[in-house]
Design a protein around this motif. Structure first.
Motif, PDB file in Angstrom:
ATOM      1  N   GLY A 375       0.823  -1.212   0.000  1.00 53.87           N
ATOM      2  CA  GLY A 375       0.000   0.000   0.000  1.00 53.87           C
ATOM      3  C   GLY A 375       0.847   1.247   0.000  1.00 53.87           C
ATOM      4  N   LEU A 376       1.926   1.256   0.817  1.00 55.85           N
ATOM      5  CA  LEU A 376       2.828   2.413   0.822  1.00 55.85           C
ATOM      6  C   LEU A 376       3.518   2.586  -0.532  1.00 55.85           C
ATOM      7  CD1 LEU A 376       4.458   1.975   4.363  1.00 55.85           C
ATOM      8  CD2 LEU A 376       2.691   3.625   3.685  1.00 55.85           C
ATOM      9  N   SER A 377       3.844   1.462  -1.183  1.00 61.23           N
ATOM     10  CA  SER A 377       4.494   1.543  -2.499  1.00 61.23           C
ATOM     11  C   SER A 377       3.536   2.093  -3.544  1.00 61.23           C
ATOM     12  CB  SER A 377       5.000   0.159  -2.922  1.00 61.23           C
ATOM     13  OG  SER A 377       5.951  -0.337  -1.998  1.00 61.23           O
ATOM     14  N   ILE A 378       2.240   1.739  -3.445  1.00 63.55           N
ATOM     15  CA  ILE A 378       1.257   2.289  -4.381  1.00 63.55           C
ATOM     16  C   ILE A 378       1.109   3.789  -4.174  1.00 63.55           C
ATOM     17  CG2 ILE A 378      -1.200   2.306  -4.967  1.00 63.55           C
ATOM     18  CD1 ILE A 378      -1.268  -0.665  -4.487  1.00 63.55           C
ATOM     19  N   LEU A 379       1.065   4.211  -2.886  1.00 59.80           N
ATOM     20  CA  LEU A 379       0.928   5.637  -2.588  1.00 59.80           C
ATOM     21  C   LEU A 379       2.129   6.427  -3.097  1.00 59.80           C
ATOM     22  CD1 LEU A 379      -0.553   5.449   1.027  1.00 59.80           C
ATOM     23  CD2 LEU A 379      -1.760   6.003  -1.104  1.00 59.80           C
ATOM     24  N   SER A 380       3.306   5.806  -3.041  1.00 60.68           N
ATOM     25  CA  SER A 380       4.506   6.508  -3.506  1.00 60.68           C
ATOM     26  C   SER A 380       4.732   6.342  -5.005  1.00 60.68           C
ATOM     27  CB  SER A 380       5.739   5.997  -2.749  1.00 60.68           C
ATOM     28  OG  SER A 380       5.904   4.607  -2.961  1.00 60.68           O
ATOM     29  N   GLY A 381       3.909   5.530  -5.653  1.00 59.34           N
ATOM     30  CA  GLY A 381       3.998   5.379  -7.107  1.00 59.34           C
ATOM     31  C   GLY A 381       5.031   4.387  -7.587  1.00 59.34           C
ATOM     32  N   HIS A 382       5.545   3.533  -6.697  1.00 54.88           N
ATOM     33  CA  HIS A 382       6.559   2.568  -7.118  1.00 54.88           C
ATOM     34  C   HIS A 382       5.941   1.364  -7.829  1.00 54.88           C
ATOM     35  CE1 HIS A 382       8.879   4.735  -3.929  1.00 54.88           C
ATOM     36  NE2 HIS A 382       9.820   4.660  -4.879  1.00 54.88           N
ATOM     37  N   ILE A 383       4.764   0.940  -7.426  1.00 55.89           N
ATOM     38  CA  ILE A 383       4.086  -0.188  -8.072  1.00 55.89           C
ATOM     39  C   ILE A 383       2.639   0.191  -8.323  1.00 55.89           C
ATOM     40  CG2 ILE A 383       5.583  -1.951  -7.027  1.00 55.89           C
ATOM     41  CD1 ILE A 383       3.364  -2.537  -5.043  1.00 55.89           C
ATOM     42  N   THR A 384       1.974  -0.589  -9.176  1.00 58.34           N
ATOM     43  CA  THR A 384       0.568  -0.349  -9.492  1.00 58.34           C
ATOM     44  C   THR A 384      -0.307  -1.315  -8.695  1.00 58.34           C
ATOM     45  OG1 THR A 384       0.595  -1.923 -11.328  1.00 58.34           O
ATOM     46  CG2 THR A 384       1.201   0.373 -11.815  1.00 58.34           C
ATOM     47  N   ALA A 385      -1.609  -1.062  -8.728  1.00 60.74           N
ATOM     48  CA  ALA A 385      -2.547  -1.946  -8.048  1.00 60.74           C
ATOM     49  C   ALA A 385      -2.533  -3.342  -8.674  1.00 60.74           C
ATOM     50  CB  ALA A 385      -3.955  -1.362  -8.090  1.00 60.74           C
ATOM     51  N   GLU A 386      -2.348  -3.420  -9.982  1.00 56.53           N
ATOM     52  CA  GLU A 386      -2.275  -4.730 -10.647  1.00 56.53           C
ATOM     53  C   GLU A 386      -1.070  -5.523 -10.155  1.00 56.53           C
ATOM     54  OE1 GLU A 386      -1.793  -6.615 -15.168  1.00 56.53           O
ATOM     55  OE2 GLU A 386      -2.054  -4.450 -14.875  1.00 56.53           O
ATOM     56  N   GLN A 387       0.060  -4.840 -10.011  1.00 55.14           N
ATOM     57  CA  GLN A 387       1.261  -5.520  -9.519  1.00 55.14           C
ATOM     58  C   GLN A 387       1.084  -5.993  -8.078  1.00 55.14           C
ATOM     59  OE1 GLN A 387       4.085  -2.353 -10.342  1.00 55.14           O
ATOM     60  NE2 GLN A 387       4.928  -3.495 -12.093  1.00 55.14           N
ATOM     61  N   LEU A 388       0.444  -5.189  -7.237  1.00 54.52           N
ATOM     62  CA  LEU A 388       0.210  -5.593  -5.857  1.00 54.52           C
ATOM     63  C   LEU A 388      -0.727  -6.800  -5.797  1.00 54.52           C
ATOM     64  CD1 LEU A 388       0.613  -5.155  -2.845  1.00 54.52           C
ATOM     65  CD2 LEU A 388      -1.304  -3.517  -2.888  1.00 54.52           C
ATOM     66  N   THR A 389      -1.741  -6.805  -6.646  1.00 52.54           N
ATOM     67  CA  THR A 389      -2.660  -7.947  -6.690  1.00 52.54           C
ATOM     68  C   THR A 389      -1.916  -9.216  -7.084  1.00 52.54           C
ATOM     69  OG1 THR A 389      -4.467  -6.462  -7.326  1.00 52.54           O
ATOM     70  CG2 THR A 389      -4.794  -8.831  -7.671  1.00 52.54           C
ATOM     71  N   LYS A 390      -1.078  -9.113  -8.114  1.00 53.81           N
ATOM     72  CA  LYS A 390      -0.280 -10.270  -8.507  1.00 53.81           C
ATOM     73  C   LYS A 390       0.653 -10.704  -7.379  1.00 53.81           C
ATOM     74  CE  LYS A 390      -0.217  -9.198 -13.477  1.00 53.81           C
ATOM     75  NZ  LYS A 390       0.648  -8.835 -14.627  1.00 53.81           N
ATOM     76  N   PHE A 391       1.205  -9.724  -6.680  1.00 54.02           N
ATOM     77  CA  PHE A 391       2.125 -10.050  -5.599  1.00 54.02           C
ATOM     78  C   PHE A 391       1.406 -10.824  -4.501  1.00 54.02           C
ATOM     79  CE2 PHE A 391       4.323  -9.392  -1.642  1.00 54.02           C
ATOM     80  CZ  PHE A 391       5.653  -9.582  -1.991  1.00 54.02           C
ATOM     81  N   ILE A 392       0.214 -10.368  -4.115  1.00 56.39           N
ATOM     82  CA  ILE A 392      -0.536 -11.047  -3.054  1.00 56.39           C
ATOM     83  C   ILE A 392      -0.897 -12.469  -3.484  1.00 56.39           C
ATOM     84  CG2 ILE A 392      -2.701 -11.046  -1.768  1.00 56.39           C
ATOM     85  CD1 ILE A 392      -2.556  -8.017  -1.713  1.00 56.39           C
ATOM     86  N   LEU A 393      -1.326 -12.641  -4.744  1.00 59.52           N
ATOM     87  CA  LEU A 393      -1.668 -13.990  -5.225  1.00 59.52           C
ATOM     88  C   LEU A 393      -0.460 -14.906  -5.219  1.00 59.52           C
ATOM     89  CD1 LEU A 393      -4.045 -13.175  -8.239  1.00 59.52           C
ATOM     90  CD2 LEU A 393      -4.685 -14.066  -5.994  1.00 59.52           C
ATOM     91  N   TYR A 394       0.686 -14.394  -5.712  1.00 59.99           N
ATOM     92  CA  TYR A 394       1.868 -15.251  -5.778  1.00 59.99           C
ATOM     93  C   TYR A 394       2.504 -15.472  -4.400  1.00 59.99           C
ATOM     94  CZ  TYR A 394       2.063 -15.708 -10.833  1.00 59.99           C
ATOM     95  OH  TYR A 394       1.781 -16.050 -12.128  1.00 59.99           O
ATOM     96  N   SER A 395       2.370 -14.508  -3.510  1.00 56.00           N
ATOM     97  CA  SER A 395       2.889 -14.727  -2.152  1.00 56.00           C
ATOM     98  C   SER A 395       2.077 -15.813  -1.442  1.00 56.00           C
ATOM     99  CB  SER A 395       2.843 -13.420  -1.358  1.00 56.00           C
ATOM    100  OG  SER A 395       1.507 -12.966  -1.191  1.00 56.00           O
TER     101      SER A 395
END
Length: 624
Positions: A375-395
């Motif tokens: 969430g902090l990375s999305i707020l700072s613009g380092h990753i997108t919501a799509e990337q975070l979703t993929k990250f949560i699924l793969y984690s």
């Protein structure tokens, strides 16, 4: 006698766990303390019964009240100490978790490592290696297909949200292709691993059974039937899970977990490293848990074999049990081993609970870390919501892959633990009688000579059964050996049949040392009827023909039965010579006559009768 010691209703001190010994010692000391204090209190009370009231207070009541308060304080102190010891013992690493030391030392004398166990299993299935290679090839394709599904699933959702129609259709087509490929390869993988599992358990049982058949008779004097059948049955079945289930799931989830980790590091290496640390912690717990389950499996294996031995012995001697009314006693013997099994299962269940606790804690920790840092990375613009979703699924995929690897690794270690005794028996060398080829006489006359023969059984080294025995039997001569029960008459027969070798002296047959003759050739020319003949669970005709090396006609079987005066009662049976032999079907005398017919049919040069008519009546004995 060793089994009887194990069958006692109370566990011997050397089979108690450390905590149980500590706890018992603590209770004994506490009981002694209470006894000594009660004696002291009774002495004081006996003196206080003669006292008088002082200042309006009864001196006996005051003293008793003080003693009761003091005893209560002591009980509270002892109770606190017991609870402290109990809590310390049940914590991970405490005495409650440790198995019996002497049993562990006995089993770990020749441990089987995971690599050695897998190597032995590969030797058994290597002839059908194409099944294994096909199984692993389809496993790899299925794992790659499955690990790619979350990526295209997430991409399809977000491309649909952004109205990218062509990219959406492309992702959906790939998603369908991956799902179909995964389904087909998973089915082939399961089929091939199932076939490999069948091949492994079949050849393992064949190898073990053939090895046991070629052992010396002295080996069976020290082993129980229930223990050996348990190795052939449940232990081989447990080991067979290695290829069909354990390796299958471990390799599949290891590939998927590796792919998920690489994808996570590409998406966001800080989040990927956090997930990797959590999975490393989970892997450490997994290894400790797997080793513990391996030890538990070995104990379960031994206790199950002992319980099977008790049950088999009881059922085979059911008439004796019923006559003496010892059903409750046999039940207690069986329940003793069930109690030991339940104790091991209790510890395994608690260990499995701690393993699940560790997994769920670390799993939810991964989710929390992913949401916070992501969430902090999305707020700072380092990753997108799509990337975070993929990250949560793969984690989640990585965590679950680690859990499945750990769970199946625990099962794998249990199978390896069960394989130790199986491989130990498979490694036994066959008896020298079967590996060396001796001489074959062109013509056997039947001159038997014992020269200064002495013998003791390997299980009873101090008890000399035969001492400097010398005698000879000439061809066409009938010799009767008479002696008290236990004087060694049957032992002479065992030595002549080479079931055992003399400790000193030699046995000659037609002037040739018996140990230099081919064992198979020798036994084909010696007929033997024991005092307690054993018949196989097959029809009577097959029992009479048992051991015949040449083609035998039914007329020959009936002729031998007539010579043994067994034809009449066989003809009266429901199916005659095709009647299946059962323990309740024939009497002892009828079994002896069938055994005599078997010896007559083979027409041996040497015939040995060890009280072969002991169960016959006088008339039948005279006729035979």
């Amino acid at each position: 006698m060793a089994l009887l010691q194990l069958y006692t209703t109370q566990s011997p001190p050397h089979l108690l766990s450390r905590f149980e010994r500590k706890h018992r010692s603590l209770v004994d000391n506490y009981a002694k303390l209470r006894l000594s204090r009660s004696r002291t209190r009774n002495y004081h009370q006996s003196r206080l019964y003669s006292s008088f009231s002082v200042n309006g207070y009864n001196s006996l009541e005051g003293e008793c009240r003080d003693k009761n308060v003091e005893a209560a304080d002591e009980r509270v102190g002892i109770g606190r100490w017991e609870w402290i010891e109990l809590v310390r013992s049940v914590l991970p690493g405490g005495d409650w978790w440790r198995f019996t030391d002497d049993v562990e030392v006995k089993f770990l004398a020749k441990p089987v490592t995971l690599w050695r166990a897998l190597t032995r299993m590969w030797d058994l299935v290597s002839k059908d290696r194409w099944v294994i290679f096909t199984a692993f090839a389809t496993l790899i394709v299925a794992a790659v297909s499955e690990i790619s599904i979350p990526h295209y699933l997430t991409a399809s959702i977000f491309t649909a949200q952004s109205a990218e129609v062509q990219v959406f259709h492309w992702n959906v087509r790939l998603l369908v292709l991956l799902c179909v490929t995964s389904g087909i390869c998973s089915g082939l993988r399961g089929c091939c691993f199932g076939i490999a599992n069948m091949i492994l358990v079949k050849r393992m049982r064949e190898t073990l059974y053939s090895t046991l058949l070629l052992q010396d008779i002295s080996f069976f004097d020290t082993q129980t039937v229930g223990d050996l059948t348990s190795r052939l049955g449940s232990d081989c079945q447990q080991v067979s899970r290695v290829i069909g289930n354990d390796l299958n799931m471990i390799l599949r989830n290891a590939l998927q977990g590796t792919g998920a980790l690489m994808y996570l590091l590409v998406l966001s290496w800080p989040l990927g490293l956090c997930t990797l640390m959590i999975c490393s912690t989970l892997a450490a717990v997994m290894l400790i848990y797997g080793q513990y389950q391996k030890k538990a499996a070995k104990l379960t294996q031994e206790f199950t074999a002992s319980a099977n031995e008790v049950a088999q012995e009881t059922f085979s001697l059911m008439r004796t049990v019923r006559v003496y009314g010892t059903e409750k006693r046999e039940l207690e013997r069986y329940k003793q081993w069930l109690g030991k099994l339940s104790d091991i299962s209790l510890r395994q269940s608690v260990a499995y609970g701690l393993w699940n606790l560790s997994f769920n804690t670390l799993y939810h920790s991964t989710q929390v870390i992913a949401v916070l840092i992501g969430g902090l990375s999305i707020l700072s613009g380092h990753i997108t919501a799509e990337q975070l979703t993929k990250f949560i699924l793969y984690s989640e995929w990585l965590i679950y892959s680690t859990w499945f690897v750990g769970d199946n690794l625990s099962s794998l270690m249990q199978s390896v633990g069960a394989s130790e005794k199986v491989f130990q028996l498979m490694d036994l060398m066959p008896s020298g009688q079967f590996t060396t080829k001796g001489n074959k006489l062109q013509r056997l006359m039947g001159h038997v000579e014992f020269r200064d023969v002495s013998f003791y059984y390997p299980s009873r080294v101090t008890a000399l059964v035969l001492k400097h025995i010398t005698f000879s039997v000439h061809p066409s001569e009938v010799v009767a050996i008479v002696g008290l029960s236990g004087s060694g008459k049957s032992t002479l027969v065992n030595l002549l049949l080479r079931l055992y070798e003399p400790t000193n002296g030699q046995i000659f047959l037609d002037g040739f040392p018996l140990k230099e003759l081919d064992i198979k050739w020798l036994r084909e020319r010696i007929g033997y009827v024991g005092q307690e003949p054993k018949l196989f669970r097959m029809d009577i005709s097959s029992n009479i023909k048992y051991g015949c090396t040449c083609d035998t006609r039914q007329e020959d079987v009936e002729w031998a039965a007539k010579q043994a005066h067994a034809h009449d009662f066989i003809s009266l049976l429901p199916n005659g010579y095709k009647t299946l032999v059962d323990d309740d079907l024939l009497s002892g005398g009828q079994k002896q006559r069938i055994a005599i017919a078997r010896a007559i049919l083979r027409d041996h040069s040497i015939l040995i009768l060890d009280e072969a008519t002991s169960a016959l009546d006088a008339e039948s004995e005279h006729n035979v």
